[in-house]
Design a protein around this motif. Structure first.
Motif, PDB file in Angstrom:
ATOM      1  N   LEU A   1       0.833  -1.206   0.000  1.00 43.32           N
ATOM      2  CA  LEU A   1       0.000   0.000   0.000  1.00 43.32           C
ATOM      3  C   LEU A   1       0.866   1.253   0.000  1.00 43.32           C
ATOM      4  O   LEU A   1       0.580   2.214  -0.729  1.00 43.32           O
ATOM      5  N   ALA A   2       1.932   1.265   0.800  1.00 44.85           N
ATOM      6  CA  ALA A   2       2.817   2.432   0.836  1.00 44.85           C
ATOM      7  C   ALA A   2       3.472   2.662  -0.513  1.00 44.85           C
ATOM      8  O   ALA A   2       3.579   3.807  -0.984  1.00 44.85           O
ATOM      9  N   SER A   3       3.891   1.575  -1.157  1.00 44.67           N
ATOM     10  CA  SER A   3       4.529   1.709  -2.470  1.00 44.67           C
ATOM     11  C   SER A   3       3.532   2.185  -3.516  1.00 44.67           C
ATOM     12  O   SER A   3       3.839   3.053  -4.340  1.00 44.67           O
ATOM     13  N   LEU A   4       2.324   1.634  -3.489  1.00 45.37           N
ATOM     14  CA  LEU A   4       1.280   2.068  -4.424  1.00 45.37           C
ATOM     15  C   LEU A   4       1.003   3.568  -4.268  1.00 45.37           C
ATOM     16  O   LEU A   4       0.904   4.302  -5.258  1.00 45.37           O
ATOM     17  N   TRP A   5       0.894   4.006  -3.034  1.00 48.88           N
ATOM     18  CA  TRP A   5       0.576   5.413  -2.779  1.00 48.88           C
ATOM     19  C   TRP A   5       1.725   6.324  -3.201  1.00 48.88           C
ATOM     20  O   TRP A   5       1.504   7.397  -3.762  1.00 48.88           O
ATOM     21  N   ARG A   6       2.953   5.888  -2.968  1.00 48.82           N
ATOM     22  CA  ARG A   6       4.115   6.690  -3.372  1.00 48.82           C
ATOM     23  C   ARG A   6       4.138   6.885  -4.890  1.00 48.82           C
ATOM     24  O   ARG A   6       4.413   7.979  -5.385  1.00 48.82           O
ATOM     25  N   VAL A   7       3.842   5.815  -5.628  1.00 48.99           N
ATOM     26  CA  VAL A   7       3.806   5.920  -7.089  1.00 48.99           C
ATOM     27  C   VAL A   7       2.638   6.796  -7.531  1.00 48.99           C
ATOM     28  O   VAL A   7       2.780   7.644  -8.423  1.00 48.99           O
ATOM     29  N   ALA A   8       1.479   6.610  -6.917  1.00 42.83           N
ATOM     30  CA  ALA A   8       0.300   7.386  -7.299  1.00 42.83           C
ATOM     31  C   ALA A   8       0.495   8.877  -7.051  1.00 42.83           C
ATOM     32  O   ALA A   8      -0.027   9.717  -7.796  1.00 42.83           O
ATOM     33  N   ARG A   9       1.258   9.244  -6.031  1.00 46.97           N
ATOM     34  CA  ARG A   9       1.488  10.661  -5.727  1.00 46.97           C
ATOM     35  C   ARG A   9       2.573  11.283  -6.595  1.00 46.97           C
ATOM     36  O   ARG A   9       2.640  12.517  -6.731  1.00 46.97           O
ATOM     37  N   ALA A  10       3.455  10.461  -7.157  1.00 40.33           N
ATOM     38  CA  ALA A  10       4.618  10.980  -7.873  1.00 40.33           C
ATOM     39  C   ALA A  10       4.218  11.670  -9.178  1.00 40.33           C
ATOM     40  O   ALA A  10       3.259  11.296  -9.833  1.00 40.33           O
ATOM     41  N   ARG A  11       4.984  12.669  -9.540  1.00 34.83           N
ATOM     42  CA  ARG A  11       4.758  13.398 -10.781  1.00 34.83           C
ATOM     43  C   ARG A  11       5.889  13.088 -11.769  1.00 34.83           C
ATOM     44  O   ARG A  11       7.051  12.983 -11.402  1.00 34.83           O
ATOM     45  N   ASP A  12       5.508  12.902 -13.031  1.00 38.14           N
ATOM     46  CA  ASP A  12       6.480  12.777 -14.128  1.00 38.14           C
ATOM     47  C   ASP A  12       7.380  11.547 -14.016  1.00 38.14           C
ATOM     48  O   ASP A  12       8.565  11.600 -14.353  1.00 38.14           O
ATOM     49  N   LEU A  13       6.840  10.417 -13.563  1.00 44.21           N
ATOM     50  CA  LEU A  13       7.614   9.185 -13.563  1.00 44.21           C
ATOM     51  C   LEU A  13       7.582   8.541 -14.946  1.00 44.21           C
ATOM     52  O   LEU A  13       6.553   8.529 -15.625  1.00 44.21           O
ATOM     53  N   VAL A  14       8.725   8.005 -15.356  1.00 48.30           N
ATOM     54  CA  VAL A  14       8.843   7.301 -16.633  1.00 48.30           C
ATOM     55  C   VAL A  14       9.449   5.925 -16.369  1.00 48.30           C
ATOM     56  O   VAL A  14      10.460   5.811 -15.654  1.00 48.30           O
ATOM     57  N   ALA A  15       8.836   4.892 -16.912  1.00 46.72           N
ATOM     58  CA  ALA A  15       9.392   3.537 -16.853  1.00 46.72           C
ATOM     59  C   ALA A  15      10.073   3.245 -18.179  1.00 46.72           C
ATOM     60  O   ALA A  15       9.441   3.320 -19.234  1.00 46.72           O
ATOM     61  N   GLU A  16      11.346   2.939 -18.116  1.00 44.64           N
ATOM     62  CA  GLU A  16      12.123   2.663 -19.317  1.00 44.64           C
ATOM     63  C   GLU A  16      12.372   1.155 -19.405  1.00 44.64           C
ATOM     64  O   GLU A  16      12.965   0.560 -18.502  1.00 44.64           O
ATOM     65  N   VAL A  17      11.933   0.554 -20.499  1.00 43.70           N
ATOM     66  CA  VAL A  17      12.077  -0.878 -20.728  1.00 43.70           C
ATOM     67  C   VAL A  17      13.049  -1.054 -21.892  1.00 43.70           C
ATOM     68  O   VAL A  17      12.719  -0.752 -23.036  1.00 43.70           O
ATOM     69  N   GLU A  18      14.252  -1.536 -21.601  1.00 38.55           N
ATOM     70  CA  GLU A  18      15.265  -1.734 -22.631  1.00 38.55           C
ATOM     71  C   GLU A  18      15.341  -3.220 -22.974  1.00 38.55           C
ATOM     72  O   GLU A  18      15.789  -4.036 -22.151  1.00 38.55           O
ATOM     73  N   ILE A  19      14.900  -3.579 -24.178  1.00 42.42           N
ATOM     74  CA  ILE A  19      14.960  -4.965 -24.633  1.00 42.42           C
ATOM     75  C   ILE A  19      16.340  -5.199 -25.221  1.00 42.42           C
ATOM     76  O   ILE A  19      16.687  -4.664 -26.265  1.00 42.42           O
ATOM     77  N   ARG A  20      17.121  -6.001 -24.543  1.00 47.87           N
ATOM     78  CA  ARG A  20      18.503  -6.227 -24.941  1.00 47.87           C
ATOM     79  C   ARG A  20      18.597  -7.338 -25.991  1.00 47.87           C
ATOM     80  O   ARG A  20      17.626  -8.059 -26.227  1.00 47.87           O
ATOM     81  N   PRO A  21      19.759  -7.487 -26.634  1.00 49.69           N
ATOM     82  CA  PRO A  21      19.889  -8.514 -27.672  1.00 49.69           C
ATOM     83  C   PRO A  21      19.550  -9.909 -27.158  1.00 49.69           C
ATOM     84  O   PRO A  21      19.943 -10.300 -26.059  1.00 49.69           O
ATOM     85  N   LEU A  22      18.815 -10.651 -27.943  1.00 48.74           N
ATOM     86  CA  LEU A  22      18.413 -12.011 -27.606  1.00 48.74           C
ATOM     87  C   LEU A  22      19.646 -12.919 -27.517  1.00 48.74           C
ATOM     88  O   LEU A  22      20.579 -12.800 -28.321  1.00 48.74           O
TER      89      LEU A  22
END
Length: 265
Positions: free
Chosen positions: A215-236
């Protein structure tokens, strides 16, 4: 200690950054409520398993991340079809829908979840592979079940660090799960996950570490502004390129290992 359950030194007090710019509380509440609704919908759909179109699952996973107020940026080539071990570093509960948005897959989960009322049975019917994390003798059977799923053409997601880290520090990839890819003769797809503030500086706000509550983690993310998740798909890493799990784990884990922070930022 079990190979499935290594520890991490990261804790909320030592590693999670203090609150930066935040959205208004009503907006955060709306974000949190939307995430909960989407997750509950997914639990209900779990018994349908592989009968749901992959594109629906991808959209649902991406919707969860976006509902939390996090933008997604994916780089690298598309993940192939067929049997595949998908491995990534582990920071947050957000990692799971992020990887599901890349390719729907069977997840590894601790066996305790299977005993949860209602949700445990539904998740089990959805194809989750359960791990007895504190029983070393269960390791060969667990590896065999993962290998069987891979031979059947499924993608399986694993977090070989075995524990969540804050994102600034991280752990090494442990080798056990890579034996399943070797036994099944399938490729390994490494993915690197990062969370950024406003797309630039690394952010530990999404980290779910140590004694942190969900719950604390969910709330921290919900309150945050301008978060970006970067997903880097590396070579197979093709099947057969590495003949032992040690070298395969090393090849899948090319990023440097920074020491954990030991004081609050």
């Amino acid at each position: 200690m079990s190979v499935w359950l290594p520890g991490a030194p990261c804790t909320p007090a030592a590693c999670v950054e203090p609150a930066g710019p935040c959205v208004a509380v009503p907006r955060a509440v709306l974000r949190l409520a939307t995430v909960v609704v989407l997750v509950l919908a997914g639990i209900v759909w779990c018994p349908l398993g592989g009968r749901l179109p992959a594109q629906w699952v991808r959209r649902w996973c991406r919707a969860i991340v976006r509902a939390a107020g996090v933008r997604v940026r994916v780089t690298g080539a598309a993940v192939p079809t067929g049997g595949l071990l998908l491995v990534a570093n582990h920071i947050s509960w957000l990692d799971i829908p992020l990887l599901g948005a890349v390719r729907p897959a069977r997840m590894l989960a601790k066996a305790e979840i299977r005993r949860w009322p209602v949700a445990g049975a539904l998740v089990a019917r959805g194809g989750v592979l359960f791990i007895e994390r504190d029983r070393l003798r269960a390791l060969p059977d667990t590896v065999a079940r993962i290998a069987g799923a891979l031979r059947a053409g499924a993608a399986v997601v694993a977090f070989p660090e075995g524990s969540t880290w804050c994102g600034r520090a991280r752990g090494r990839f442990h080798r056990a799960v890579f034996q399943a890819a070797l036994d099944a003769g399938v490729p390994v797809q490494p993915v690197r996950l990062r969370y950024l503030r406003a797309g630039r500086a690394a952010s530990t706000a999404p980290a779910f570490v140590g004694e942190d509550t969900l719950l604390a983690s969910l709330w921290r993310v919900a309150r945050a502004r301008d978060l970006v998740a970067e997903v880097e798909i590396r070579p197979l890493i093709p099947a057969g390129r590495h003949l032992d799990r040690r070298s395969l784990a090393t090849a899948a884990d090319p990023t440097p290992h920074a020491p954990a922070r030991t004081h609050a930022p």
